[in-house]
Each structure stands twice: as structure tokens, then as C-alpha cells.
Design a protein around this motif. Structure first.
Motif, PDB file in Angstrom:
ATOM      1  N   ARG A   2       4.044  33.317 -23.255  1.00 53.53           N
ATOM      2  CA  ARG A   2       4.026  32.430 -22.543  1.00 53.53           C
ATOM      3  C   ARG A   2       4.362  31.871 -21.012  1.00 53.53           C
ATOM      4  O   ARG A   2       3.737  30.939 -21.074  1.00 53.53           O
ATOM      5  N   LEU A   3       4.351  32.929 -20.490  1.00 54.19           N
ATOM      6  CA  LEU A   3       4.517  32.951 -19.267  1.00 54.19           C
ATOM      7  C   LEU A   3       3.212  32.260 -18.102  1.00 54.19           C
ATOM      8  O   LEU A   3       2.249  33.065 -19.123  1.00 54.19           O
ATOM      9  N   ASP A   4       3.205  31.753 -17.791  1.00 55.04           N
ATOM     10  CA  ASP A   4       1.925  31.402 -16.412  1.00 55.04           C
ATOM     11  C   ASP A   4       1.582  32.568 -15.905  1.00 55.04           C
ATOM     12  O   ASP A   4       2.359  32.282 -14.619  1.00 55.04           O
ATOM     13  N   LYS A   5       0.629  33.386 -16.027  1.00 54.89           N
ATOM     14  CA  LYS A   5       0.310  34.757 -15.750  1.00 54.89           C
ATOM     15  C   LYS A   5       0.065  34.497 -13.528  1.00 54.89           C
ATOM     16  O   LYS A   5       0.209  35.165 -12.982  1.00 54.89           O
ATOM     17  N   ASN A   6      -0.317  33.690 -13.364  1.00 56.89           N
ATOM     18  CA  ASN A   6      -1.003  32.910 -11.736  1.00 56.89           C
ATOM     19  C   ASN A   6       0.459  32.633 -11.484  1.00 56.89           C
ATOM     20  O   ASN A   6      -0.071  32.210 -10.059  1.00 56.89           O
ATOM     21  N   GLN A   7       1.557  32.306 -12.286  1.00 57.75           N
ATOM     22  CA  GLN A   7       2.865  32.702 -11.011  1.00 57.75           C
ATOM     23  C   GLN A   7       3.680  33.229 -11.081  1.00 57.75           C
ATOM     24  O   GLN A   7       4.678  33.382 -10.379  1.00 57.75           O
ATOM     25  N   LEU A   8       3.102  34.305 -11.553  1.00 56.44           N
ATOM     26  CA  LEU A   8       3.765  35.528 -11.361  1.00 56.44           C
ATOM     27  C   LEU A   8       3.787  36.222 -10.155  1.00 56.44           C
ATOM     28  O   LEU A   8       2.807  36.011  -9.567  1.00 56.44           O
ATOM     29  N   PRO A   9       5.264  37.031  -9.697  1.00 59.25           N
ATOM     30  CA  PRO A   9       4.970  38.201  -8.209  1.00 59.25           C
ATOM     31  C   PRO A   9       4.581  39.117  -8.133  1.00 59.25           C
ATOM     32  O   PRO A   9       4.220  39.692  -9.267  1.00 59.25           O
ATOM     33  N   GLU A  10       3.589  38.969  -6.972  1.00 53.84           N
ATOM     34  CA  GLU A  10       2.569  40.212  -6.671  1.00 53.84           C
ATOM     35  C   GLU A  10       3.938  40.946  -6.156  1.00 53.84           C
ATOM     36  O   GLU A  10       4.906  40.659  -5.303  1.00 53.84           O
ATOM     37  N   GLU A  11       3.093  42.014  -6.201  1.00 55.71           N
ATOM     38  CA  GLU A  11       3.283  43.914  -5.869  1.00 55.71           C
ATOM     39  C   GLU A  11       5.120  43.725  -6.666  1.00 55.71           C
ATOM     40  O   GLU A  11       5.809  43.888  -5.151  1.00 55.71           O
ATOM     41  N   VAL A  12       5.376  43.328  -7.183  1.00 53.45           N
ATOM     42  CA  VAL A  12       6.778  43.240  -7.385  1.00 53.45           C
ATOM     43  C   VAL A  12       7.204  44.745  -8.251  1.00 53.45           C
ATOM     44  O   VAL A  12       6.639  45.261  -8.898  1.00 53.45           O
ATOM     45  N   ARG A  13       7.836  45.782  -7.583  1.00 49.66           N
ATOM     46  CA  ARG A  13       8.451  46.584  -8.064  1.00 49.66           C
ATOM     47  C   ARG A  13       9.716  46.762  -8.870  1.00 49.66           C
ATOM     48  O   ARG A  13      10.904  46.016  -8.715  1.00 49.66           O
ATOM     49  N   ARG A  14      10.058  47.839 -10.014  1.00 52.53           N
ATOM     50  CA  ARG A  14      11.537  47.866 -10.688  1.00 52.53           C
ATOM     51  C   ARG A  14      12.432  47.978  -9.843  1.00 52.53           C
ATOM     52  O   ARG A  14      12.241  49.339  -9.941  1.00 52.53           O
ATOM     53  N   SER A  15      13.647  47.566  -9.860  1.00 54.72           N
ATOM     54  CA  SER A  15      14.811  47.911  -8.739  1.00 54.72           C
ATOM     55  C   SER A  15      15.144  49.500 -10.225  1.00 54.72           C
ATOM     56  O   SER A  15      15.328  49.548 -10.638  1.00 54.72           O
ATOM     57  N   LYS A  16      15.378  50.494  -9.027  1.00 54.63           N
ATOM     58  CA  LYS A  16      15.561  51.329  -9.562  1.00 54.63           C
ATOM     59  C   LYS A  16      17.781  51.692  -9.971  1.00 54.63           C
ATOM     60  O   LYS A  16      18.286  52.334 -10.803  1.00 54.63           O
ATOM     61  N   VAL A  17      18.502  50.233  -9.925  1.00 56.40           N
ATOM     62  CA  VAL A  17      19.624  49.743 -10.218  1.00 56.40           C
ATOM     63  C   VAL A  17      19.440  49.490 -11.651  1.00 56.40           C
ATOM     64  O   VAL A  17      18.855  48.732 -12.140  1.00 56.40           O
TER      65      VAL A  17
END
Length: 279
Positions: free
Chosen positions: A101-116
Motif C-alpha cells: 500500500r506504500l507509495d514507492k515514490n516516497q520510499l527513502p533511497e539508498e537505505v541500508r538495514r541497520s546492523k543493530v
């Protein structure tokens, strides 16, 4: 609604969506998450031990625990108040529907999964307090909430996380490229645990077929042979250090049979585990 009473534990569970747990006395259990969890403390103390790093949660505290996280959880009374907390269990099915349901155009770019793997959220944040305090009437009165309300509360929980840190997009939606959990990173943390390939695939955000295909890209070994090799390497390092006996090391690194461990250890290193000990 499911209600269980066992050895001082009173749990109320609505569907597969959220779970309230009450402990009158201190209890400890080894817990491995099959779903991402957002936990909120009403009273008592929750002690979370991750490889000797201890975090304690008390009244008003809220924390996110990622699904590939094996920890020791200790629930106990604190300052005269029993343990009482709510856990939001974010299943893959729910998160897939939410992501759709999310607007894919609003997703943050180059987000990396935290190691925490454990993330404590700021105390007394209005959206957190509002979300969890609105749930208490249902657990205190036993009134059955509707499925629509349950899904609304779960969605609020997701937004609490997404408004906390953009990196949590990558943790929550790790079933979607490019946010799959790194296979070797996951195995490096979990090679000693007794997990099936199906469980490893699920924890890394993949189907079993996709997991096998992706694993071939990162190793020439099969997953089973990679795990055995890594366990042997860990055992070899511990044996050479001389700080533990062979039997303890065998089970600590994940082997279940001492004679089998000794046999394959000798095949790899040329001597038995006992003869490899440095003094």
C-alpha cells in the motif's frame, strides 16, 4: 482471543497480531523471533541480553527487536509491580500487505538495514504512548477488538518505527529487493543455532528456492557445508585458546554429537580436538 494461564503467566492474544504477557514472578526464557516485535512496557522489568550486552526496559519504555534476533529475555517484577507488556508481532504477511500500500515514490533511497538488532525507542514519545495506552482497555476488560482495529493498531506501530529511523524501512521490508538480509552476515551471527534451511531462508527474507539461488552467488559450498566449516573454525579457535573443555566447545558452536565432531575436526585439522589444546 486466546487466554492462557500457566505457572504465573497470563497471556491474552488476539488473532496473530498482538500479544499481552503478564508475569507475577521473575521468569527467563530463550526467545528467537519469528516476527519483528515492537514491545511496550506497562510495568515490571524486561532484561534483554544480546551476547553479554544487557538492556533493561521499564515502565514507559519501548523497543524494536528484529526477527533474526536470538536473545535471552528475563521478565520480572520491579519496584513492587508485576511484569506487564504488550508485544506487536509484525508477521511477513502483514508487512507485505502494508508494503504493497506504500507509495514507492516516497520510499527513502539508498537505505541500508541497520546492523543493530535491538533498537530502544525514545521514552514518552506522544505517538508511542498514544498507541499503547489505547490498547489497555481491551486487555483489562476482555472486550474483543475488531479485526479492523487490530490492523489499525499494527499500522500505527509500523509508522512509529518508520518515523523513528529511515533505516527501519530496510529492516521491516527485508523481503523486498534491495532490502534482503545479507545471507553471510546472518549466518555469521547464527551458525551455532539449530536452524533448518527453511527457517534461514525465512529469516533472510527469501523463499527456500531464492535462498539456495542467492547462496550460490556468495559461496562455492552448500549452506550445510558452509555452516559445518564455520562451526569447525570457531571450535578450532576456542580449542587453541585453551579456555574451555572440548565437550563444552562442541555444543557451544552448534554440534550435537561429540564423536561426530571429533571425527570431522580431525579430518580438517589433522589431529583430534583434545590433541589440539594449547596450554
Amino acid at each position: 482471543m486466546e487466554t492462557n494461564n500457566l505457572e504465573g503467566i497470563n497471556t491474552l492474544r488476539y488473532s496473530d497480531i498482538f500479544l499481552a504477557m503478564y508475569f507475577n514472578d521473575g521468569m527467563s526464557c530463550l526467545h528467537r523471533n519469528h516476527s519483528h516485535v515492537l514491545v511496550y512496557m506497562y510495568s515490571g522489568e524486561l532484561e534483554i541480553n544480546e551476547r553479554e550486552t544487557v538492556t533493561r526496559l521499564h515502565k514507559g519504555d519501548c523497543a524494536f527487536i528484529r526477527k533474526d534476533f536470538g536473545v535471552q529475555l528475563t521478565k520480572r517484577a520491579y519496584k513492587g509491580e508485576q511484569f506487564k507488556a504488550i508485544f506487536l508481532m509484525f508477521t511477513t504477511r502483514f508487512l507485505r500487505e502494508f508494503y504493497g500500500r506504500l507509495d514507492k515514490n516516497q520510499l527513502p533511497e539508498e537505505v541500508r538495514r541497520s546492523k543493530v538488532s535491538l533498537r530502544k525507542l525514545p521514552s514518552n514519545r506522544p505517538d508511542i504512548v498514544s498507541l499503547f495506552e489505547s490498547m489497555t482497555p481491551y486487555f483489562d476488560s476482555g472486550i474483543q477488538p475488531t479485526e479492523e482495529l487490530l490492523n489499525l493498531k499494527m499500522a500505527e506501530g509500523v509508522y512509529v518505527l518508520l518515523h523513528t529511523d529511515k533505516s527501519l524501512y530496510a529492516s521491516l521490508f527485508d523481503f523486498a529487493d534491495p532490502w534482503k538480509i545479507d545471507i553471510l552476515e546472518f549466518l555469521e551471527k547464527n551458525y551455532m543455532n539449530d536452524l533448518s534451511l527453511e527457517e534461514i531462508a525465512n529469516y533472510t527474507g527469501r523463499s527456500l528456492a531464492t535462498f539456495k539461488r542467492d547462496f550460490k552467488k556468495v559461496s562455492e559450498l552448500s549452506p550445510q557445508k558452509w555452516i559445518i566449516r564455520r562451526r569447525l573454525e570457531a571450535a578450532h579457535a576456542l580449542i587453541r585458546s585453551g579456555v574451555r573443555n572440548v565437550t563444552d566447545i562442541c555444543f557451544e558452536v552448534g554440534f550435537k554429537n561429540l564423536s561426530h565432531f571429533s571425527k570431522i575436526y580431525k579430518e580438517k585439522y589433522g589431529s583430534s580436538p583434545a590433541n589440539s589444546i594449547s596450554y
